[in-house]
Design a protein around this motif. Structure first.
Motif, PDB file in Angstrom:
ATOM      1  N   PRO A  50      -7.014   7.954  22.247  1.00 47.95           N
ATOM      2  CA  PRO A  50      -6.715   8.128  20.811  1.00 47.95           C
ATOM      3  C   PRO A  50      -6.007   9.443  20.490  1.00 47.95           C
ATOM      4  CG  PRO A  50      -9.058   8.451  21.260  1.00 47.95           C
ATOM      5  CD  PRO A  50      -8.450   7.942  22.536  1.00 47.95           C
ATOM      6  N   VAL A  51      -6.268  10.506  21.262  1.00 53.28           N
ATOM      7  CA  VAL A  51      -5.612  11.781  20.957  1.00 53.28           C
ATOM      8  C   VAL A  51      -4.109  11.653  21.118  1.00 53.28           C
ATOM      9  CG1 VAL A  51      -5.380  14.176  21.666  1.00 53.28           C
ATOM     10  CG2 VAL A  51      -7.646  13.127  21.571  1.00 53.28           C
ATOM     11  N   ARG A  52      -3.697  11.036  22.209  1.00 57.14           N
ATOM     12  CA  ARG A  52      -2.270  10.852  22.436  1.00 57.14           C
ATOM     13  C   ARG A  52      -1.661   9.953  21.351  1.00 57.14           C
ATOM     14  NH1 ARG A  52      -0.089   7.766  27.721  1.00 57.14           N
ATOM     15  NH2 ARG A  52      -0.743   6.020  26.400  1.00 57.14           N
ATOM     16  N   THR A  53      -2.390   8.919  20.965  1.00 55.42           N
ATOM     17  CA  THR A  53      -1.879   8.022  19.921  1.00 55.42           C
ATOM     18  C   THR A  53      -1.754   8.741  18.591  1.00 55.42           C
ATOM     19  OG1 THR A  53      -2.982   6.170  21.065  1.00 55.42           O
ATOM     20  CG2 THR A  53      -2.240   5.797  18.805  1.00 55.42           C
ATOM     21  N   LEU A  54      -2.734   9.589  18.263  1.00 54.15           N
ATOM     22  CA  LEU A  54      -2.669  10.330  17.004  1.00 54.15           C
ATOM     23  C   LEU A  54      -1.510  11.333  17.027  1.00 54.15           C
ATOM     24  CD1 LEU A  54      -3.863  10.825  14.239  1.00 54.15           C
ATOM     25  CD2 LEU A  54      -5.497  12.414  15.265  1.00 54.15           C
ATOM     26  N   GLN A  55      -1.269  11.941  18.167  1.00 48.98           N
ATOM     27  CA  GLN A  55      -0.125  12.842  18.286  1.00 48.98           C
ATOM     28  C   GLN A  55       1.191  12.084  18.083  1.00 48.98           C
ATOM     29  OE1 GLN A  55      -0.859  14.440  22.171  1.00 48.98           O
ATOM     30  NE2 GLN A  55      -2.073  16.176  21.411  1.00 48.98           N
ATOM     31  N   SER A  56       1.237  10.872  18.608  1.00 53.36           N
ATOM     32  CA  SER A  56       2.429  10.040  18.384  1.00 53.36           C
ATOM     33  C   SER A  56       2.580   9.686  16.915  1.00 53.36           C
ATOM     34  CB  SER A  56       2.343   8.763  19.229  1.00 53.36           C
ATOM     35  OG  SER A  56       2.297   9.062  20.602  1.00 53.36           O
ATOM     36  N   ALA A  57       1.447   9.478  16.234  1.00 57.23           N
ATOM     37  CA  ALA A  57       1.504   9.187  14.797  1.00 57.23           C
ATOM     38  C   ALA A  57       2.089  10.359  14.028  1.00 57.23           C
ATOM     39  CB  ALA A  57       0.109   8.853  14.285  1.00 57.23           C
ATOM     40  N   LEU A  58       1.690  11.582  14.392  1.00 52.75           N
ATOM     41  CA  LEU A  58       2.261  12.758  13.738  1.00 52.75           C
ATOM     42  C   LEU A  58       3.759  12.845  13.994  1.00 52.75           C
ATOM     43  CD1 LEU A  58      -0.497  15.438  14.453  1.00 52.75           C
ATOM     44  CD2 LEU A  58       0.000  14.316  12.289  1.00 52.75           C
ATOM     45  N   GLU A  59       4.153  12.510  15.197  1.00 50.79           N
ATOM     46  CA  GLU A  59       5.580  12.508  15.510  1.00 50.79           C
ATOM     47  C   GLU A  59       6.316  11.451  14.694  1.00 50.79           C
ATOM     48  OE1 GLU A  59       8.548  11.814  19.370  1.00 50.79           O
ATOM     49  OE2 GLU A  59       6.387  11.582  19.573  1.00 50.79           O
ATOM     50  N   ALA A  60       5.684  10.296  14.518  1.00 51.33           N
ATOM     51  CA  ALA A  60       6.316   9.219  13.740  1.00 51.33           C
ATOM     52  C   ALA A  60       6.523   9.642  12.291  1.00 51.33           C
ATOM     53  CB  ALA A  60       5.469   7.957  13.806  1.00 51.33           C
ATOM     54  N   LEU A  61       5.593  10.414  11.730  1.00 51.35           N
ATOM     55  CA  LEU A  61       5.736  10.861  10.347  1.00 51.35           C
ATOM     56  C   LEU A  61       6.954  11.766  10.169  1.00 51.35           C
ATOM     57  CD1 LEU A  61       2.039  11.597   9.256  1.00 51.35           C
ATOM     58  CD2 LEU A  61       3.425   9.572   8.795  1.00 51.35           C
ATOM     59  N   THR A  62       7.325  12.464  11.219  1.00 55.69           N
ATOM     60  CA  THR A  62       8.514  13.328  11.135  1.00 55.69           C
ATOM     61  C   THR A  62       9.800  12.546  11.325  1.00 55.69           C
ATOM     62  OG1 THR A  62       8.447  13.856  13.506  1.00 55.69           O
ATOM     63  CG2 THR A  62       7.153  15.256  12.017  1.00 55.69           C
ATOM     64  N   ILE A  63       9.697  11.332  11.894  1.00 48.84           N
ATOM     65  CA  ILE A  63      10.896  10.538  12.198  1.00 48.84           C
ATOM     66  C   ILE A  63      11.173   9.528  11.094  1.00 48.84           C
ATOM     67  CG2 ILE A  63      11.880   8.857  13.795  1.00 48.84           C
ATOM     68  CD1 ILE A  63      10.285  10.189  16.021  1.00 48.84           C
ATOM     69  N   LEU A  64      10.133   8.837  10.651  1.00 49.29           N
ATOM     70  CA  LEU A  64      10.318   7.697   9.760  1.00 49.29           C
ATOM     71  C   LEU A  64      10.645   8.145   8.334  1.00 49.29           C
ATOM     72  CD1 LEU A  64       7.383   5.382  10.897  1.00 49.29           C
ATOM     73  CD2 LEU A  64       9.819   5.025  11.275  1.00 49.29           C
ATOM     74  N   PRO A  65      11.460   7.372   7.625  1.00 47.88           N
ATOM     75  CA  PRO A  65      11.649   7.643   6.192  1.00 47.88           C
ATOM     76  C   PRO A  65      10.374   7.307   5.431  1.00 47.88           C
ATOM     77  CG  PRO A  65      12.797   5.630   6.841  1.00 47.88           C
ATOM     78  CD  PRO A  65      12.291   6.251   8.105  1.00 47.88           C
ATOM     79  N   SER A  66      10.287   7.783   4.221  1.00 48.26           N
ATOM     80  CA  SER A  66       9.034   7.682   3.473  1.00 48.26           C
ATOM     81  C   SER A  66       8.611   6.247   3.186  1.00 48.26           C
ATOM     82  CB  SER A  66       9.167   8.444   2.151  1.00 48.26           C
ATOM     83  OG  SER A  66      10.282   7.956   1.416  1.00 48.26           O
ATOM     84  N   ASP A  67       9.549   5.328   3.100  1.00 53.94           N
ATOM     85  CA  ASP A  67       9.173   3.949   2.800  1.00 53.94           C
ATOM     86  C   ASP A  67       8.724   3.166   4.029  1.00 53.94           C
ATOM     87  OD1 ASP A  67      11.673   4.072   3.909  1.00 53.94           O
ATOM     88  OD2 ASP A  67      12.484   2.385   2.760  1.00 53.94           O
ATOM     89  N   GLN A  68       8.621   3.827   5.191  1.00 56.08           N
ATOM     90  CA  GLN A  68       8.251   3.131   6.420  1.00 56.08           C
ATOM     91  C   GLN A  68       6.973   3.684   7.052  1.00 56.08           C
ATOM     92  OE1 GLN A  68       9.899   0.533   7.249  1.00 56.08           O
ATOM     93  NE2 GLN A  68      12.107   0.771   7.137  1.00 56.08           N
TER      94      GLN A  68
END
Length: 1529
Positions: free
Chosen positions: A826-844
Motif C-alpha cells: 500500500p505504501v508504494r500504491t499511495l506514493q503512486s496516487a500522490l504522483e497521479a495527483l500531480t499529473i492528472l487534470p482536476s476533472d480526472q
C-alpha cells in the motif's frame, strides 16, 4: 447687492462718463471689471425705462469709449496669452471671471451705443478668433464676446454673419480630434453653455443654421459622439421645440424648427438613452424626451416622426386622442430610466410594477414589432443570471398573441445562448423554461414550420429545462397538439398505416432521413457524427408519441403503441443488422447508436415514476429485442483492432455509453445467466486484458497500437465500474484470478508514448481530416488522451482495492512475495496516487481520491507523514478549484469522504498526532471557504453526520468516539450562516424564489436540489442531534460537551460587543446558540445543569435582542418546570441590586408570567406563590416604566393563580393588589400607558405561547423567529427540516409541528413590529415613489414608548410657529445638532428626534450651541413614525416630505399651510417607501448642478426658512402666498 452698489455709484455723479472713466483706470482685476459690468447694466436698465441721466448723446458716446478704449484692448490682451502660459496674467479661474465680466460689459456697451456697426464689428473680430481653431488663445474670449454681442445683431441685416457664427459654434461643439479630446470637451461645454443659448435668441436665421449643422452630421456613430450632440440639443431645447401658444401671440416670432419631426433628433436621443456611458449624457437624453412629451401635450396636435427607412416604425408619435395614455406611458418610462440610474435594488423594486403597464402598452401599440426588437436587443449584451431570468419571466407572462415569426424564434434562440454563460445552473434552467413558454405564447404558428420549432427546442438544454414528464413538457405537448394542423407546411411523405397529421408525418420523415445515410457518405469516415441530429430526432419522437397519447382515450392505448412502433421501425431494423452486417456503413451505425442512446436517455420521466410510463416500457422492450445484435457489434468494434485513429476514441466513448445503458436496462428487469449482455461482459474483459498485455511487449508504438491500448483500458474501466455497481455481475469469486493479478500489476501513471509523425501519415485519412489529426496528436491533444488512460487505470485499481480491502496490510514488511502488489504494497500504491495527483487534470482525480480513501486508514499509524502529504496534496487541488463549478463539487465530495472518513477520524483522534491537527486545520479551512462559496460546509457536515449516525446505530457505548473529538465541527454547524454581501444575497434570494416555484418551474424537477444553502448546515446538525440518545453514555457526554461550548461561545460573543444591532451577525449567532440549547435541553439531567445553571441565569442579565430574550426565558421556564430545585437560584436573580441588571430584570419577570407552568408538577404551591408575590410587588413600584409594566403583567398572572388556589394567607395583600390591577385596567384616555398595557397583554409570549405545548422544532426555528422580528433569512420552515433526506428521523418522530394557535399569529407590536408591506401590497404600484433612493424593505422594531412634548417654549414666553420638524430618520449627531439650532432660530414648535440621548452627544452640542435648551424636543423612534404621522394628520397637520419623488412639487411653487409637519429623510436612503405613502405632499428643492442631492440639514434649513418667509409675507400688509400648478413630472 450689485444693484445697490450701482445705485450708490450713480448717486455720486450725474455724468456717467466720469464714473465709467474712473472704473476704466487701474489694474484690470475681476472685481473692477465686474463693477463696470454692474454699472453698465444699471445704466442700460435706466435707459430702457426712459430715466437715463446721461443727457443727449453722452451715454452712447461714453459706451463707445469704454468699448473701444478699455474692453476691446483688455480682451485682445487676454486672448493673446493662453491661460496655460506662466505669464498669462490672472489665474485661470480669475481670468475666466474677467473674460465673462468683460464680455457682458461689451454687450451692454453695444446696446447703449445705439448703432449696429459696433456690434457687427466686434462680432466679426471675435468670429475670426473662433475660426482659428480649438487651440487658438482667443477662442475662450471669442465665445464670451459672441455670447454677449450676438443678441445685439440684427436678424435680417446681420443674418449672414449670424449664420457663420452659428456654423462655427456647432462645428466647435461637435468637432475636435482625438488628440484634442480634453480641449474639445471644454470648448464644447463653453459653446453649449454660453454661445448657443445666446444664438437661440437671435432669430430664425441663426437657429436654422444651428439646426442645419446638427442635421448635417447625421446620427451619432458611437457612444463617444452622442455626448456632444446631446449637449448642444439640451442647450437649445427650448428653441428647437415649438413654443405652446406662440402662434397666437400678438408679436409671434418666426417659427423655428420642430425637432420632434426629425428622425436624426430621435436617433440621437435614442443613442443617449441606450448607448451613453456617462450618467450626465443619459440625463440630457431623458430631459429632451421629457420636454418633447410636455410640448406635445401642451400643443394638443397630432405629431409623427417617420423613420429614415420607408417601412420602419415611427420613432415618435403623438395623438391627442390618446393623450392621457401617452402621458402615463412616458411618465413611467422616464421614471423607470431615472430610477435605474441608482442601481440599487431597494430603489428599483417599487417602480418595477410600472414596467408591466409600460410593456403591455408598447406591445398593444406596436403589434409585435416592439417585442421582436426588444428580444433582439437582449442579445446585444452579456447578462448575469438574475436579470436574464426575470426578463425571461416577464416575456413568458405576456398574454398570448401572434407577435413573432421565424425571426422571433431565432432571436429567442440567441437569448437562450446568452443564458449559458452563467454558472448558476438552476437560474439558467429556469430562464430557459421561461423562454420556451415565451415562444409558445407569442409565436404565430402559421409563420413557422415544425422544422423551425424543433430546431428552437434543441437550443434548450434538456438536462436543465425540458425534461420529459415535467409540467413544461406537458405544456409543450399540448401546444403542439392544438397547433399541429396550423404550422406552415413542409413537404413530407405519408405512408399507409400511419394516422396522417403534420406532426406524425414530420417525425416519421425525420426518422427515415436520419437513419438512411446519404450515398456520398457510405464510405469510412474518421469523424463521429455530431449528436445534434440524434438529440433532435429523439426529442421529436417522444414529443410526437406523448402528443398522440393526449389525443387518444385510455381504451385506445394501442394506437399510441402503434405510432411509436412506426417511428422506431427504421431504427430497429438497422440495429438488428449491426451484429450480422459487417458491411453496414460506419456513419449509419454511429448515427443509429447515437439515436438509441438519446432515446433511452431522454425518455426517462422527471418528477414521476417510470414504472407507470407506457412509452418508456414499450421503448425498453423494443430495444431489448435488439440487445444481442448491438452487444455483438460493440464487442467486435472494441476488441478486433477496428478502432485505430484519434477520432475513434469518441466512437469508443459512444459504444461504452450504449453498453452501460443496456446493462442498466437489463438490470432493471432482472439478470438472467444466458442473456446477451451477460455473455458479452466476460469476453470483453478478457479481450481488453489480452490487448493490454500484448501491447506491453516493447514494440515501436504506432498510432493504432496506442489508440487500441487506450480503448482497451477504457473498456476495462467501464466493466469494473459496472461490476462494482452491480454485484450480480461479479464473474469471479474472491479468489485471486488472472484479472486481479493483471490489475494489481498495472504500471500506474504510465504515460503513453506519442506516436511518430510518419506513422500518422501512413494512416489512411481523408485529406480534409489531416488538420484534425495534427491538432489531436499535438502535445496538448495527446496529453488529454494520456490523462484519460491514467484515469481509467485508477478506476480499475479502485475496483480492485474495494474488492480486496481486507488484504491490505498496515506495513509492507509483512508479505515478502505479494500476490497482489498494488493491494499488498500500500505504501508504494499511495506514493503512486500522490504522483497521479500531480499529473492528472482536476476533472480526472476522482478515482485517485477513492483509492486514497481505502489506503490511508491502513497506513495512518505506520506512515503518518505520507498520509499527511496526501491530505495536503488533495486539499491543494480542492482549493484551486473553488471557481470551477463542473469539477469542484464532485471533487469536494470525494475529498471529504477521503479525509473525513470515520476510520481516519477515529485513528487520528486516538493518537492525537500530527494527522489529527492537520484534519482539524483542513476542517477550519473548509468552514472558512464556506463564507465565500455557499455549500462547502454542507458537504462536510452531511458526510460526517451520516457516518456518525451509522456508527451510533450500532448502539455501543463508545459509538461517537470520533465525533466527540470533532465537536467543534458540530458547534460551528449549529451557529453557521454568514451575512452575505449584497450581490451574494441577491443570488441566494433569487435561487430561493425559483425553488419556491416548485414544479411550476420545470427546472426544479430536473435539476437536483443540492441543498447548498447555508441553513441546511444547521438543519443537518440539528437533525443529527435529535437522533442522539440521552441514555447512551457516549451520546450524553457528547451533548453535554457541545452545550458547554455553546454557552462559552455565547459569552464570548456577548463580550465582543456590548450591544449588537438587530439582525447583525452577532445577533444571529447568539440566536442560533440558544435555539440549539433548546433542542438539547431534554437530554440534560440535574447534575449537568448544576454546572451550567449559573451561566444560563447570567445570560439573562445581558442586554440581548428580543428574540434571544425569548429563547433564554423559554429555557429557564423549562428548567424550573423540570427541576424546581433551582427556584432558590432564580429568586436570587430577582433579588439582585438594581445596578446589576437595569432593565434586564424584565427577562426574569417574563419568566414569572409562566409560573403556572413552572409549578405544574409541584403539589404545594403556597410558598412559591408567596415568594413570587413579595418579589414582584417590589418591582411594581420601580421608577422605570418598562419594569413596572412587566411586573404588573407578572403580578396579574400570579394573583390569578393565588385566587384559583384560594390562599387565605394573602388576604391582607388583596386590597393593595386588586387596587393596583384595577387602576391599570381602568386607565382613562388614549395615552401611551394604557396602549402599552393593552399591547403587552396581547403579546404572543404572554397571551398565546405555552412553553410546553409549543416545544417543537417548528416553534424554535420558524414561528418564534418570525414573531420576534428576525430577518426572514433566519426562518427555517418545517418543510425544509422534514425534506432534508440525508439525515432521516424515525417515522414516529412527532417533534416537528406546532399543534397550537401560535403558528397562526402575526408579529405583534409590543417590542417588535413588522412594518413591512402586506403580501398583496408588495405587488401593487406605489402612488408615489422616490426617484433617488427608496428602501423597499424596513424591518425596524417598533418600541412604543411614552411621547411627551417638552413645553419649554411656553414657559419662556416665546411665540412659536405651528411648524413641526421630524428628524427621527436622521442618524448623524452633527446633522441633528444643526437642525436643532435652525429650528430654534426660526421658531419651530417642535423638533422630533429618534432618540433623545443624542442631545448629550458632543458633536450635537457643538452644532446646536445650547439650542436644545430653548426648543421643545420629542422622541419619536422610527417604528413609531406611522402612528405619529397619523395622529398629527388627525390634529389637522399637513404632512410634507422633503424628498425627490415622481410627483414632488417645486419648493418655489408650494405654499405651506400654517400647520405643517416636515418629515426629513435618512442621510443615505431618504424617506422609506412605506412612509412616502403617509405624506400629503412631497416638496423638492430645485437644483441647477449635477450633484443629485443636498445634505439633509441644509435641505431642512431651506424648507424651514421658506415656511418662515411665507408666514412673514402673510402678516397684515403682506401679499398672499399663491400655490402654483405643477406638472406631474
Amino acid at each position: 447687492m450689485e444693484w445697490v452698489l450701482a445705485e450708490a455709484l450713480l448717486s455720486q455723479s450725474r455724468d456717467p462718463r466720469i464714473l465709467l472713466g474712473a472704473l476704466c483706470r487701474g489694474e484690470a482685476s475681476a472685481e473692477r471689471v465686474e463693477t463696470l459690468r454692474f454699472l453698465l447694466q444699471r445704466l442700460e436698465d435706466q435707459e430702457a425705462r426712459g430715466g437715463g441721466g446721461g443727457g443727449g448723446g453722452a451715454l452712447p458716446e461714453a459706451a463707445r469709449e469704454v468699448a473701444a478704449g478699455y474692453l476691446v484692448p483688455l480682451l485682445r490682451e487676454l486672448r493673446g496669452r493662453p491661460a496655460s502660459c506662466p505669464d498669462a496674467g490672472p489665474l485661470p479661474r480669475h481670468r475666466r471671471r474677467v473674460l465673462r465680466a468683460a464680455g457682458a460689459a461689451l454687450g451692454s456697451c453695444a446696446r447703449l451705443a445705439g448703432g449696429p456697426q459696433l456690434a457687427a464689428a466686434l462680432a466679426e473680430e471675435a468670429l475670426r478668433d473662433l475660426l482659428a481653431g480649438l487651440r487658438a488663445p482667443g477662442a475662450e474670449a471669442a465665445v464670451e464676446v459672441l455670447a454677449a454681442i450676438g443678441p445685439c445683431l440684427r436678424p435680417l441685416e446681420d443674418g449672414p454673419l449670424l449664420e457663420r457664427v452659428a456654423q462655427a459654434a456647432v462645428a466647435l461643439a461637435l468637432g475636435g480630434d482625438e488628440d484634442e479630446a480634453e480641449i474639445a470637451e471644454n470648448a464644447a461645454a463653453l459653446v453649449a453653455g454660453r454661445l448657443l443659448p445666446a444664438l437661440g435668441h437671435c432669430g430664425g436665421a441663426a437657429l436654422r443654421a444651428v439646426w442645419a449643422g446638427l442635421a448635417a452630421t447625421g446620427p451619432p456613430s458611437g457612444p463617444g459622439h452622442v455626448g456632444p450632440k446631446l449637449l448642444v440639443l439640451s442647450a437649445l431645447a427650448e428653441k428647437l421645440l415649438p413654443e405652446p401658444g406662440a402662434e397666437r401671440a400678438p408679436c409671434a416670432r418666426e417659427a423655428g424648427p420642430d425637432a420632434r419631426r426629425c428622425w436624426r433628433f430621435w436617433r440621437t436621443v435614442q443613442a443617449g438613452l441606450g448607448q451613453a456611458e456617462d450618467a450626465l449624457t443619459r440625463k440630457r437624453a431623458r430631459y429632451l424626451l421629457q420636454r418633447a412629451v410636455e410640448v406635445s401635450a401642451e400643443l394638443g396636435a397630432d405629431c409623427t416622426c417617420s423613420p429614415q427607412e420607408a417601412n420602419g416604425p415611427s420613432l415618435f408619435w403623438w395623438s391627442e386622442k390618446k393623450k392621457d395614455e401617452l402621458l402615463k406611458f412616458w411618465e413611467n418610462y422616464i421614471l423607470i430610466m431615472e430610477t435605474l440610474e441608482g442601481n440599487q435594488i431597494h430603489v428599483i423594486k417599487p417602480v418595477l410594477p410600472k414596467l408591466n403597464n409600460l410593456f403591455e402598452y408598447a406591445v398593444s401599440e406596436e403589434n409585435g414589432g416592439f417585442l421582436l426588437k426588444f428580444i433582439q436587443k437582449m442579445t446585444s449584451r452579456h447578462w448575469c443570471a438574475v436579470p436574464i431570468l426575470f426578463l425571461s419571466k416577464a416575456l413568458a407572462n405576456i398574454p398570448r398573441c401572434k407577435a413573432l415569426g421565424v425571426e422571433g424564434l431565432l432571436a429567442l434562440r440567441d437569448v437562450i445562448q446568452c443564458t449559458m454563460i452563467t454558472h448558476q445552473i438552476l437560474l439558467r434552467g429556469a430562464a430557459q423554461c421561461y423562454l420556451l413558454q415565451t415562444a409558445m405564447h407569442l409565436v404565430d404558428v402559421e409563420k413557422v414550420s415544425l422544422s423551425d420549432v424543433s430546431t428552437f427546442i434543441m437550443s434548450l438544454r434538456q438536462e436543465e429545462s425540458l425534461g420529459r414528464g415535467t409540467s413544461l413538457w406537458t405544456e409543450l405537448c399540448d401546444w403542439l397538439r392544438v397547433n399541429e394542423s396550423h404550422f406552415r407546411q413542409s413537404p413530407v411523405c405519408g405512408s399507409a398505416g400511419l394516422r396522417e397529421t403534420s406532426l406524425n408525418a414530420y417525425v416519421k420523415n425525420l426518422v427515415q432521413e436520419y437513419v438512411t445515410s446519404p450515398a456520398w457518405e457510405t464510405g469510412e469516415n474518421c469523424f463521429l457524427p455530431d449528436g445534434f441530429e440524434a438529440r433532435l430526432t429523439a426529442t421529436m419522437i417522444l414529443l410526437a408519441v406523448d402528443v398522440e397519447g393526449m389525443k387518444t382515450q385510455p381504451s385506445e392505448k394501442r394506437r399510441t403503441q402503434n405510432v411509436l412502433r412506426i417511428f422506431l421501425d427504421p431504427l430497429l431494423d438497422a440495429l438488428m443488422k449491426l451484429g450480422t452486417n459487417a458491411y453496414m456503413p460506419l456513419l449509419k451505425t454511429d448515427r443509429c447508436l447515437q439515436l438509441l442512446w438519446k432515446l433511452l436517455h431522454t425518455c426517462m420521466l422527471k418528477g414521476s415514476s417510470a414504472h407507470d410510463d407506457e412509452v418508456s416500457t414499450l421503448l425498453q422492450n423494443s430495444v431489448m429485442s435488439a440487445t444481442e445484435s448491438i452487444s455483438e457489434f460493440i464487442l467486435r468494434r472494441l476488441t478486433m483492432n477496428e478502432l485505430s485513429s484519434v477520432s475513434d476514441l469518441e466512437r469508443c466513448h459512444l459504444y461504452l455509453m450504449v453498453l452501460t445503458e443496456l446493462m442498466n436496462l437489463h438490470s432493471n428487469v432482472g439478470w438472467k445467466g444466458g442473456n446477451s449482455i451477460w455473455r458479452v461482459i466476460s469476453p470483453l474483459k478478457n479481450a481488453s486484458i489480452r490487448h493490454l498485455q500484448e501491447m506491453d511487449g516493447g514494440q515501436e508504438p504506432t498510432l493504432g497500437i496506442q489508440i487500441q491500448k487506450v480503448v482497451s483500458m477504457a473498456t476495462l474501466a467501464v466493466v469494473c465500474e459496472a461490476v462494482d455497481r452491480k454485484p450480480e455481475l461479479q464473474l469471479d469469486s474472491l479468489d485471486v484470478g488472472p484479472t486481479e493479478r493483471f490489475l494489481s500489476c498495472l504500471q500506474l501513471n504510465q504515460t503513453l508514448q506519442k506516436p511518430h509523425t510518419e506513422e500518422q501519415s501512413r494512416c489512411a485519412h481523408p485529406p480534409e481530416s489531416s488538420s484534425f489529426f495534427e491538432e489531436s496528436s499535438s502535445s496538448q491533444g495527446w496529453g488529454k488522451i494520456v490523462a484519460q488512460y491514467i484515469h481509467d487505470q485508477w478506476v480499475c485499481l479502485s475496483f480492485l482495492l474495494k474488492k480486496y480491502h481486507t488484504l491490505i496490510p498496515a506495513t509492507e514488511n509483512e508479505i515478502p512475495d505479494p500476490l497482489l502488489p498494488a493491494v499488498q504494497m500500500p505504501v508504494r500504491t499511495l506514493q503512486s496516487a500522490l504522483e497521479a495527483l500531480t499529473i492528472l487534470p482536476s476533472d480526472q482525480v476522482l478515482p485517485v481520491f477513492q483509492c486514497m480513501k481505502i489506503l490511508v486508514p491502513k497506513l495512518l499509524t505506520s506512515s503518518e507523514s505520507l498520509c499527511i502529504e496526501s491530505f495536503d496534496m488533495a486539499w491543494k487541488i480542492i482549493s484551486s478549484l473553488s471557481n470551477t463549478q463542473l469539477t469542484f463539487w464532485p471533487n469536494l465530495k470525494a475529498f471529504v469522504q477521503f479525509v473525513f472518513d470515520n476510520t481516519i477520524l477515529t485513528i487520528a483522534a486516538k493518537t492525537k498526532s500530527q494527522a489529527y491537527f492537520k484534519i482539524k486545520e483542513i476542517m477550519y479551512k473548509i468552514i472558512e471557504m464556506s463564507a465565500l462559496k455557499t455549500g462547502v460546509f454542507n458537504t462536510l457536515i452531511n458526510y460526517c453526520c451520516q457516518s456518525w449516525i451509522v456508527s451510533a446505530s450500532h448502539g455501543s457505548q463508545d459509538s461517537l468516539s470520533s465525533a466527540k473529538h470533532y465537536s467543534e465541527m458540530v458547534l460551528e454547524a449549529c451557529i453557521f450562516g454568514t451575512v452575505f454581501r449584497r450581490d451574494q444575497r441577491l443570488i441566494q434570494d433569487v435561487q430561493t424564489f425559483v425553488e419556491n416555484l416548485g414544479h411550476d418551474c420545470a427546472a426544479n424537477a430536473i435539476i437536483e436540489n443540492a441543498k447548498r444553502e447555508d441553513h441546511y448546515v444547521r438543519i443537518c446538525a440539528i437533525k443529527f442531534l435529535c437522533l442522539l440518545d440521552g441514555s447512551n453514555v457516549s451520546h450524553k457526554l457528547f451533548l453535554e460537551d457541545l452545550a458547554v461550548k455553546l454557552l462559552d461561545k455565547d459569552e464570548l460573543v456577548s463580550k465582543s460587543r456590548a450591544r449588537c444591532c438587530v439582525n447583525s451577525l452577532q445577533h444571529r449567532v447568539k440566536n442560533r446558540i440558544w435555539q440549539t440549547l433548546l433542542v438539547l435541553f431534554p437530554r440534560f439531567d440535574q447534575n449537568f445543569l448544576n454546572g451550567i445553571i449559573d451561566k444560563i441565569f447570567q445570560a439573562g442579565f445581558v442586554n440581548n435582542q428580543a428574540s434571544i430574550k425569548y429563547f433564554i426565558e423559554w429555557i429557564i421556564i423549562l428548567i424550573l418546570h423540570k427541576f424546581p430545585q433551582f427556584l432558590p437560584k432564580f429568586w436570587d436573580c430577582l433579588s439582585c441590586g438594581e445596578d446589576k441588571f437595569k432593565t434586564s430584570i424584565c427577562t426574569f419577570l417574563s419568566v414569572l408570567t409562566h409560573l403556572d407552568v413552572i409549578t405544574q408538577n409541584i403539589p404545594e404551591k403556597k410558598l412559591i406563590l408567596k415568594q413570587a408575590l413579595v418579589l414582584v410587588l417590589q418591582w411594581c413600584f420601580n421608577h422605570n416604566f418598562s419594569i413596572r409594566l412587566y411586573a404588573l403583567m407578572a403580578l396579574k398572572k400570579i394573583w390569578n393563580m393565588c385566587k384559583a388556589q384560594r390562599v387565605e394567607e394573602f388576604d391582607a395583600l388583596a386590597p393593595v393588589i386588586e387596587s393596583s390591577l384595577d387602576q391599570v385596567e381602568s386607565m382613562h384616555g388614549a395615552g401611551n400607558a394604557k396602549k402599552n398595557w393593552q399591547r403587552i397583554q396581547e403579546h404572543f409570549f404572554f397571551a398565546t405561547f405555552h412553553p410546553l405545548k409549543d416545544y417543537c422544532l417548528e416553534t424554535i426555528f420558524y414561528i418564534l423567529p418570525r414573531l420576534a422580528g428576525l430577518v426572514e433569512d433566519e426562518w427555517i420552515a418545517v418543510s425544509k427540516l422534514t425534506g432534508f433526506a440525508p439525515i432521516p428521523l424515525d417515522a414516529g418522530f412527532q417533534w416537528y409541528l406546532s399543534q397550537t394557535q401560535l403558528r397562526e399569529l402575526k408579529p405583534g407590536d409590543w417590542s417588535q413590529q413588522d412594518i413591512g408591506s402586506s403580501p398583496g401590497e408588495a405587488e401593487a404600484e406605489w402612488s408615489d415613489v422616490q426617484k433617488k433612493v427608496i428602501p423597499w424593505k424596513t424591518n425596524v422594531p417598533d418600541l412604543d414608548l411614552e411621547l411627551m412634548f417638552q413645553d419649554r417654549a411656553a414657559k419662556l414666553g416665546k411665540s412659536n410657529s405651528r411648524l413641526i420638524v421630524v428628524a427621527s430618520l436622521i442618524d448623524k449627531a452633527t446633522n441633528l445638532g444643526g437642525l436643532c439650532r435652525t429650528c430654534e432660530v426660526f421658531g419651530a414648535s417642535v423638533l422630533a428626534v429618534g432618540n433623545l440621548q443624542c442631545v448629550s452627544d458632543k458633536q450635537f452640542q457643538h452644532l446646536s450651541v445650547s439650542a436644545e435648551q430653548w426648543l421643545p424636543l420629542v422622541e419619536v423612534r422610527p417604528p413609531q413614525l406611522v402612528d405619529y404621522l397619523q395622529q398629527k394628520k388627525a390634529e389637522g397637520y399637513t404632512i410634507i416630505g422633503v424628498e425627490q419623488t415622481a410627483k414632488s412639487l417645486d419648493l418655489t411653487r408650494y405654499c405651506f399651510p400654517e400647520k405643517s409637519l416636515l418629515l426629513l429623510g435618512n442621510e443615505r436612503e431618504g424617506i422609506p417607501a412605506n412612509l412616502i405613502q403617509q405624506l400629503d405632499v412631497c416638496v423638492e428643492i430645485p437644483q441647477q448642478g449635477v450633484v443629485r442631492s443636498l445634505n439633509v440639514h441644509v435641505s431642512g434649513a431651506l424648507l424651514i426658512w421658506e415656511y418662515t418667509r411665507q408666514r412673514l409675507l402673510q402678516r397684515p400688509g403682506a401679499g398672499p402666498c399663491r400655490a402654483l400648478e405643477t406638472f406631474p413630472f
